[in-house]
Write a protein that holds these residues in place. Structure first.
Motif, mmCIF file in Angstrom:
data_model
loop_
_atom_site.group_PDB
_atom_site.id
_atom_site.type_symbol
_atom_site.label_atom_id
_atom_site.label_comp_id
_atom_site.label_asym_id
_atom_site.label_seq_id
_atom_site.Cartn_x
_atom_site.Cartn_y
_atom_site.Cartn_z
ATOM 1 N N VAL A 15 0.841 -1.201 0.000
ATOM 2 C CA VAL A 15 0.000 0.000 0.000
ATOM 3 C C VAL A 15 0.873 1.247 0.000
ATOM 4 O O VAL A 15 0.578 2.227 -0.695
ATOM 5 C CB VAL A 15 -0.944 -0.007 1.228
ATOM 6 C CG1 VAL A 15 -1.776 1.267 1.266
ATOM 7 C CG2 VAL A 15 -1.855 -1.233 1.190
ATOM 8 N N ALA A 16 1.980 1.229 0.742
ATOM 9 C CA ALA A 16 2.892 2.375 0.772
ATOM 10 C C ALA A 16 3.501 2.624 -0.599
ATOM 11 O O ALA A 16 3.581 3.771 -1.062
ATOM 12 C CB ALA A 16 3.988 2.145 1.813
ATOM 13 N N ARG A 17 3.919 1.566 -1.276
ATOM 14 C CA ARG A 17 4.513 1.735 -2.616
ATOM 15 C C ARG A 17 3.510 2.318 -3.587
ATOM 16 O O ARG A 17 3.857 3.181 -4.422
ATOM 17 C CB ARG A 17 5.051 0.391 -3.121
ATOM 18 C CG ARG A 17 6.315 -0.068 -2.400
ATOM 19 C CD ARG A 17 6.931 -1.283 -3.086
ATOM 20 N NE ARG A 17 6.096 -2.474 -2.949
ATOM 21 C CZ ARG A 17 6.159 -3.310 -1.929
ATOM 22 N NH1 ARG A 17 6.987 -3.076 -0.912
ATOM 23 N NH2 ARG A 17 5.391 -4.394 -1.889
ATOM 24 N N TRP A 18 2.273 1.861 -3.515
ATOM 25 C CA TRP A 18 1.211 2.439 -4.356
ATOM 26 C C TRP A 18 1.063 3.927 -4.076
ATOM 27 O O TRP A 18 0.964 4.731 -5.007
ATOM 28 C CB TRP A 18 -0.100 1.696 -4.106
ATOM 29 C CG TRP A 18 -1.335 2.465 -4.421
ATOM 30 C CD1 TRP A 18 -1.692 2.996 -5.629
ATOM 31 C CD2 TRP A 18 -2.384 2.823 -3.510
ATOM 32 N NE1 TRP A 18 -2.897 3.637 -5.532
ATOM 33 C CE2 TRP A 18 -3.343 3.545 -4.244
ATOM 34 C CE3 TRP A 18 -2.614 2.564 -2.165
ATOM 35 C CZ2 TRP A 18 -4.508 4.041 -3.654
ATOM 36 C CZ3 TRP A 18 -3.767 3.050 -1.580
ATOM 37 C CH2 TRP A 18 -4.695 3.785 -2.318
ATOM 38 N N VAL A 107 -8.145 7.892 -11.006
ATOM 39 C CA VAL A 107 -8.224 6.454 -11.294
ATOM 40 C C VAL A 107 -7.110 5.700 -10.573
ATOM 41 O O VAL A 107 -7.336 4.616 -10.002
ATOM 42 C CB VAL A 107 -8.140 6.220 -12.816
ATOM 43 C CG1 VAL A 107 -8.032 4.724 -13.127
ATOM 44 C CG2 VAL A 107 -9.363 6.811 -13.513
ATOM 45 N N ALA A 108 -5.893 6.274 -10.577
ATOM 46 C CA ALA A 108 -4.751 5.615 -9.944
ATOM 47 C C ALA A 108 -4.927 5.515 -8.438
ATOM 48 O O ALA A 108 -4.268 4.683 -7.793
ATOM 49 C CB ALA A 108 -3.464 6.375 -10.267
ATOM 50 N N PHE A 109 -5.784 6.343 -7.868
ATOM 51 C CA PHE A 109 -6.053 6.240 -6.434
ATOM 52 C C PHE A 109 -7.256 5.339 -6.163
ATOM 53 O O PHE A 109 -7.190 4.441 -5.326
ATOM 54 C CB PHE A 109 -6.312 7.626 -5.838
ATOM 55 C CG PHE A 109 -6.238 7.660 -4.340
ATOM 56 C CD1 PHE A 109 -5.078 8.047 -3.697
ATOM 57 C CD2 PHE A 109 -7.323 7.277 -3.560
ATOM 58 C CE1 PHE A 109 -4.989 8.062 -2.311
ATOM 59 C CE2 PHE A 109 -7.257 7.274 -2.176
ATOM 60 C CZ PHE A 109 -6.085 7.672 -1.548
ATOM 61 N N ALA A 110 -8.348 5.563 -6.867
ATOM 62 C CA ALA A 110 -9.597 4.875 -6.539
ATOM 63 C C ALA A 110 -9.549 3.380 -6.840
ATOM 64 O O ALA A 110 -10.006 2.563 -6.030
ATOM 65 C CB ALA A 110 -10.748 5.527 -7.300
ATOM 66 N N VAL A 111 -8.999 3.008 -7.996
ATOM 67 C CA VAL A 111 -9.028 1.597 -8.389
ATOM 68 C C VAL A 111 -8.143 0.734 -7.478
ATOM 69 O O VAL A 111 -8.610 -0.289 -6.939
ATOM 70 C CB VAL A 111 -8.639 1.437 -9.871
ATOM 71 C CG1 VAL A 111 -8.514 -0.044 -10.243
ATOM 72 C CG2 VAL A 111 -9.675 2.120 -10.765
ATOM 73 N N LEU A 131 -9.909 7.132 2.551
ATOM 74 C CA LEU A 131 -11.159 7.671 2.019
ATOM 75 C C LEU A 131 -11.158 9.192 2.063
ATOM 76 O O LEU A 131 -11.689 9.862 1.153
ATOM 77 C CB LEU A 131 -12.351 7.123 2.807
ATOM 78 C CG LEU A 131 -12.742 5.670 2.533
ATOM 79 C CD1 LEU A 131 -13.878 5.242 3.463
ATOM 80 C CD2 LEU A 131 -13.158 5.474 1.067
ATOM 81 N N ALA A 132 -10.570 9.766 3.102
ATOM 82 C CA ALA A 132 -10.482 11.228 3.188
ATOM 83 C C ALA A 132 -9.628 11.790 2.054
ATOM 84 O O ALA A 132 -9.979 12.813 1.449
ATOM 85 C CB ALA A 132 -9.902 11.631 4.540
ATOM 86 N N LEU A 133 -8.531 11.121 1.741
ATOM 87 C CA LEU A 133 -7.701 11.554 0.618
ATOM 88 C C LEU A 133 -8.450 11.439 -0.701
ATOM 89 O O LEU A 133 -8.348 12.313 -1.573
ATOM 90 C CB LEU A 133 -6.416 10.732 0.570
ATOM 91 C CG LEU A 133 -5.387 11.021 1.663
ATOM 92 C CD1 LEU A 133 -4.264 9.986 1.628
ATOM 93 C CD2 LEU A 133 -4.824 12.423 1.514
ATOM 94 N N LEU A 134 -9.230 10.363 -0.852
ATOM 95 C CA LEU A 134 -10.039 10.203 -2.058
ATOM 96 C C LEU A 134 -11.060 11.326 -2.166
ATOM 97 O O LEU A 134 -11.279 11.887 -3.258
ATOM 98 C CB LEU A 134 -10.737 8.845 -2.033
ATOM 99 C CG LEU A 134 -11.628 8.508 -3.239
ATOM 100 C CD1 LEU A 134 -10.807 8.436 -4.513
ATOM 101 C CD2 LEU A 134 -12.365 7.191 -3.014
ATOM 102 N N ALA A 135 -11.692 11.682 -1.045
ATOM 103 C CA ALA A 135 -12.677 12.773 -1.047
ATOM 104 C C ALA A 135 -12.025 14.104 -1.396
ATOM 105 O O ALA A 135 -12.596 14.913 -2.141
ATOM 106 C CB ALA A 135 -13.356 12.857 0.319
ATOM 107 N N LEU A 136 -10.816 14.336 -0.882
ATOM 108 C CA LEU A 136 -10.106 15.567 -1.232
ATOM 109 C C LEU A 136 -9.798 15.610 -2.727
ATOM 110 O O LEU A 136 -9.829 16.681 -3.350
ATOM 111 C CB LEU A 136 -8.810 15.668 -0.427
ATOM 112 C CG LEU A 136 -8.930 16.096 1.040
ATOM 113 C CD1 LEU A 136 -7.573 16.007 1.726
ATOM 114 C CD2 LEU A 136 -9.478 17.518 1.136
ATOM 115 N N GLY A 137 -9.514 14.447 -3.309
ATOM 116 C CA GLY A 137 -9.283 14.396 -4.749
ATOM 117 C C GLY A 137 -10.520 14.753 -5.538
ATOM 118 O O GLY A 137 -10.452 15.485 -6.531
ATOM 119 N N GLY A 138 -11.677 14.229 -5.108
ATOM 120 C CA GLY A 138 -12.919 14.602 -5.772
ATOM 121 C C GLY A 138 -13.214 16.087 -5.614
ATOM 122 O O GLY A 138 -13.650 16.761 -6.563
#
Length: 342
Positions: A15-18, A107-111, A131-138
């Motif tokens: 997960v860290a490498r991603w 896409v590189a984050f959500a998938v 999820l908070a980081l994903l929301a900030l991206g949106g």
């Protein structure tokens, strides 16, 4: 014995490498966003089409339609009358690449997040943060359109206030991604490792850097880098006294290009002092590499800032200034994390 806090299926290292790859994409997006601003390309796409906008114009008819939309806005009517279709394609390119990169980051984050989640590879306590980081991206996409919309009706450019919100949210995403990757890297090395905490020196340095980044965004939005090509003086003066007197203090600090430029160039030294203290704290905590990274990035950034001014905001130099600014955010986040490791 206490049960291990790390589930058996968790893969913190993977997960860290991603997340490091995501951070690299965010840095690329920040740099392309800076070039988009420097080339005055940000208003070339006048509609927000999150899905259909993924494809560029594919034939002459579609290009003419895009160009016709651009000719309706004040930037064309007041500044770019007579622009050819070929010239329009040049500015369209940078805005399109910037938006395409933004979609790619999403896409590189959500998938992968969904994949790690389904496989149970996310360590306990990290789902909410991701999820908070994903929301900030949106939210970043919405802020981007909010910024562009400010320049489509009355203004000939975007609001520098909205531009700063757009940039700072991108850098917040970058810092949050890096901090989470560092926590996960520690967890991969020690299954009992706890997330780092924010220390006083980390908070102070990040706040000082926030102010510097805010004024840097305002410099870009107001084209304030062009008010002078001198350093350390500004057109033979140290302080823009006339501009300060002609406005109220708050108005001058926020909206006057000379005053904003002055604050950005001299607050940089406050940031340097804070970064030196953070680097020393990181070194005392046993992380000399972090200290070297902080010193290297702020040293290069200072030289690039001066060069950007003295070259009349040459695009290549200014783009490097933006790149190293993003790397400085990473180094500062790394330093704050190092001083708060537990």
């Amino acid at each position: 014995m206490l049960a291990p806090p790390l589930p058996s299926r968790a893969r913190p290292g993977a997960v860290a490498r991603w997340l490091w790859w995501v951070a690299a994409l965010v840095v690329a997006m920040v740099v392309v966003g800076g070039i988009t601003r420097l080339t005055e390309s940000g208003l070339s796409i006048t509609e927000w089409k999150p899905l259909s906008g993924t494809l560029p114009p594919l034939n002459a008819e579609q290009w003419e339609a895009e160009f016709a939309n651009y000719r309706k806005i004040p930037e064309y009517q007041l500044l770019n009358q007579g622009m050819t279709l070929a010239q329009f394609k040049g500015i369209f390119f940078w805005e399109y690449v910037h938006r395409l990169l933004a979609r790619l980051v999403g896409v590189a984050f959500a998938v992968p997040l969904a994949w790690f989640w389904i496989r149970g590879a996310l360590p306990t306590g990290y789902k909410g943060r991701l999820l908070a980081l994903l929301a900030l991206g949106g939210l970043q996409g919405a802020i981007g359109w909010w910024m562009v919309a400010s320049g489509l009706s009355v203004r000939t450019d975007v609001s520098h206030i909205r531009l700063s919100v757009h940039l700072l949210n991108a850098l917040l995403i970058l810092a949050g991604t890096v901090w989470t990757a560092l926590d996960l890297r520690e967890l991969a090395a020690d299954r009992y490792a706890r997330p780092a905490r924010l220390t006083t020196i980390g908070i102070v340095t990040l706040l000082v850097l926030f102010v510097q980044l805010l004024f840097g965004a305002w410099v870009a939005g107001l084209n304030a880098g062009l008010v002078t090509d001198q350093w350390p003086l500004m057109n033979g003066r140290f302080f823009p006294l006339d501009e300060w007197r002609s406005r109220g203090a708050l108005d001058a600090i926020v909206n006057d290009p000379y005053v904003v430029h002055f604050i950005h160039r001299w607050w940089a030294w406050v940031a340097v002092a804070a970064l030196i203290l953070l680097a020393r704290a990181a070194k005392r905590a046993g992380h000399p590499k972090v200290a070297r990274a902080i010193h290297t990035t702020f040293g290069i950034q200072i030289l690039l800032g001066i060069s950007t001014v003295m070259t009349g905001v040459r695009i290549e130099v200014a783009a490097l200034h933006q790149l190293v600014g993003a790397l400085l955010v990473i180094a500062t986040t790394w330093g704050a994390h190092a001083t708060g490791r537990r």
